[in-house]
Scaffold this active site. Structure first.
Site, PDB file in Angstrom:
ATOM      1  N   ASN A  12       0.866  -1.181   0.000  1.00  0.00           N
ATOM      2  CA  ASN A  12       0.000   0.000   0.000  1.00  0.00           C
ATOM      3  C   ASN A  12       0.905   1.234   0.000  1.00  0.00           C
ATOM      4  O   ASN A  12       1.479   1.577   1.023  1.00  0.00           O
ATOM      5  CB  ASN A  12      -0.885  -0.052   1.258  1.00  0.00           C
ATOM      6  N   LYS A  14       0.078   4.253  -0.227  1.00  0.00           N
ATOM      7  CA  LYS A  14      -0.578   5.429   0.363  1.00  0.00           C
ATOM      8  C   LYS A  14      -0.366   6.645  -0.538  1.00  0.00           C
ATOM      9  O   LYS A  14      -0.311   6.500  -1.755  1.00  0.00           O
ATOM     10  CB  LYS A  14      -0.065   5.649   1.791  1.00  0.00           C
ATOM     11  N   HIS A  99      -9.587   1.253   5.069  1.00  0.00           N
ATOM     12  CA  HIS A  99      -8.301   1.414   5.749  1.00  0.00           C
ATOM     13  C   HIS A  99      -8.492   2.386   6.914  1.00  0.00           C
ATOM     14  O   HIS A  99      -9.262   3.338   6.819  1.00  0.00           O
ATOM     15  CB  HIS A  99      -7.248   1.950   4.762  1.00  0.00           C
ATOM     16  N   GLU A 101      -6.810   4.741   7.951  1.00  0.00           N
ATOM     17  CA  GLU A 101      -6.552   6.152   7.629  1.00  0.00           C
ATOM     18  C   GLU A 101      -7.772   6.778   6.947  1.00  0.00           C
ATOM     19  O   GLU A 101      -8.014   7.974   7.082  1.00  0.00           O
ATOM     20  CB  GLU A 101      -5.280   6.265   6.770  1.00  0.00           C
ATOM     21  N   GLU A 169      -5.469  -4.966  10.632  1.00  0.00           N
ATOM     22  CA  GLU A 169      -4.433  -3.962  10.845  1.00  0.00           C
ATOM     23  C   GLU A 169      -4.699  -3.216  12.150  1.00  0.00           C
ATOM     24  O   GLU A 169      -5.519  -2.278  12.178  1.00  0.00           O
ATOM     25  CB  GLU A 169      -4.429  -2.950   9.691  1.00  0.00           C
ATOM     26  N   GLY A 175       2.605   2.023  10.825  1.00  0.00           N
ATOM     27  CA  GLY A 175       3.627   3.064  10.726  1.00  0.00           C
ATOM     28  C   GLY A 175       4.367   3.347  12.020  1.00  0.00           C
ATOM     29  O   GLY A 175       5.136   4.302  12.107  1.00  0.00           O
ATOM     30  N   SER A 215       3.369  -2.345  10.324  1.00  0.00           N
ATOM     31  CA  SER A 215       4.807  -2.452  10.590  1.00  0.00           C
ATOM     32  C   SER A 215       5.412  -3.802  10.195  1.00  0.00           C
ATOM     33  O   SER A 215       6.297  -4.321  10.884  1.00  0.00           O
ATOM     34  CB  SER A 215       5.126  -2.134  12.061  1.00  0.00           C
TER      35      SER A 215
HETATM   36  P1  PGA Z   1       2.818   0.127   7.641  1.00  0.00           P
HETATM   37  O1  PGA Z   1       1.336   0.386   7.078  1.00  0.00           O
HETATM   38  O2  PGA Z   1       3.327  -1.142   7.010  1.00  0.00           O
HETATM   39  O3  PGA Z   1       3.611   1.353   7.215  1.00  0.00           O
HETATM   40  O4  PGA Z   1       2.718   0.009   9.124  1.00  0.00           O
HETATM   41  C1  PGA Z   1       0.455  -0.679   6.842  1.00  0.00           C
HETATM   42  C2  PGA Z   1      -0.827  -0.165   6.248  1.00  0.00           C
HETATM   43  O5  PGA Z   1      -1.280   0.929   6.629  1.00  0.00           O
HETATM   44  O6  PGA Z   1      -1.431  -0.821   5.386  1.00  0.00           O
END
Ligand code: PGA
Length: 254
Positions: A12, A14, A99, A101, A169, A175, A215
């Site tokens: 992803n 983003k 997601h 976010e 997640e 992150g 992560s």
């Molecule tokens: P990350 O994000 O691997 O940077 O923790 C995962 C995601 O948001 O899909």
């Protein structure tokens, strides 16, 4: 329990992917597309501006392209939005919906995520449905309840192993460099599988892929991917670095 579908490792990107940072990412996509196929399916979910360009690049290879979000409607007066049909038209075969976010930045509800998943199916896309608890919810011992209610609200009743993938997640792991313990991941994924079974029937639930995201790095991928009921990864930050994403796919190369 028998999961029949191949595991999936999806990157992803983003809101990343400016022209200046593209060469490395594109060369990785090229290498993945032309290299020996690992024992997992590989997908890149770039920003909408890059879907058609990447789809052209991987055309005829096993690498798949996905969107990061879609509107529930097929067309219409929705300035700034992209429909599932438009993503399919641009060459995507899947789309991430719900997601955290999107849920946080845009206040998306389970009901809206549910409608987006159905929009994805309408357009012939696989819906990658994200669920996960916040740090406060985990601390409060509410993780499994949160997952149950997100599944009840976000996963439409027509979900099958072919049209949907679930991504667990934990919001606090995204992150942050933090990951849940192996025991906690195993517990969450077993719970998700059981809830899917109650909602969709045992057969679909057992074949449905449940990804872990948050992560994931080359250093922890093999351990995380080896946990029961973990059928791949949704990778954010590490999918932008060629060596890191490749290192995560290595979990499926031995
Ligand atoms: P990350 O994000 O691997 O940077 O923790 C995962 C995601 O948001 O899909």
């Amino acid at each position: 329990m028998t999961v029949t579908a191949r595991p999936l490792v999806a990157g992803n990107w983003k809101m990343n992917g400016l022209r200046a940072s593209l060469p490395e990412a594109l060369s990785l996509v090229e290498r993945l597309a032309s290299g020996p196929a690992p024992a997992c399916e590989i997908m890149i979910c770039p920003p909408a501006t890059l879907v058609s360009r990447l789809a052209e690049k991987v055309s005829g290879t096993p690498v798949r392209i996905g969107g990061q979000d879609c509107h529930a409607d097929a067309t219409g007066a929705h300035t700034g939005d992209v429909s599932a049909e438009m993503l399919a038209d641009a060459g995507a075969s899947a789309v991430i919906v719900g997601h955290s976010e999107r849920r946080t930045d845009h206040g998306e509800t389970d009901e809206q995520v549910n409608a987006k998943a159905r929009a994805a199916w309408r357009a012939g896309l696989v819906a990658i449905l994200c669920i996960g608890e916040t740090e406060a919810e985990r601390r409060g011992g509410k993780t499994l309840d949160v997952l149950s209610s997100q599944i009840a609200g976000s996963v439409p009743s027509g979900a099958t192993a072919a049209n949907s993938v679930i991504a667990y997640e934990p919001v606090w792991a995204i992150g942050s460099g933090l990951t849940p313990s192996v025991k906690d991941v195993a517990e969450a994924h077993a719970h998700i599988r059981a809830k899917l079974g109650a909602a969709l029937g045992k057969k679909e639930a057992e074949a449905m892929r449940i990804l872990y995201g948050g992560s994931v790095k080359p250093g922890n991928a093999a351990e995380l991917m080896g946990i029961a009921n973990v059928n791949g990864a949704l990778v954010g930050g590490a999918s932008l670095k060629a060596t890191d994403f490749d290192g995560i796919i290595n979990a499926y190369r031995r």
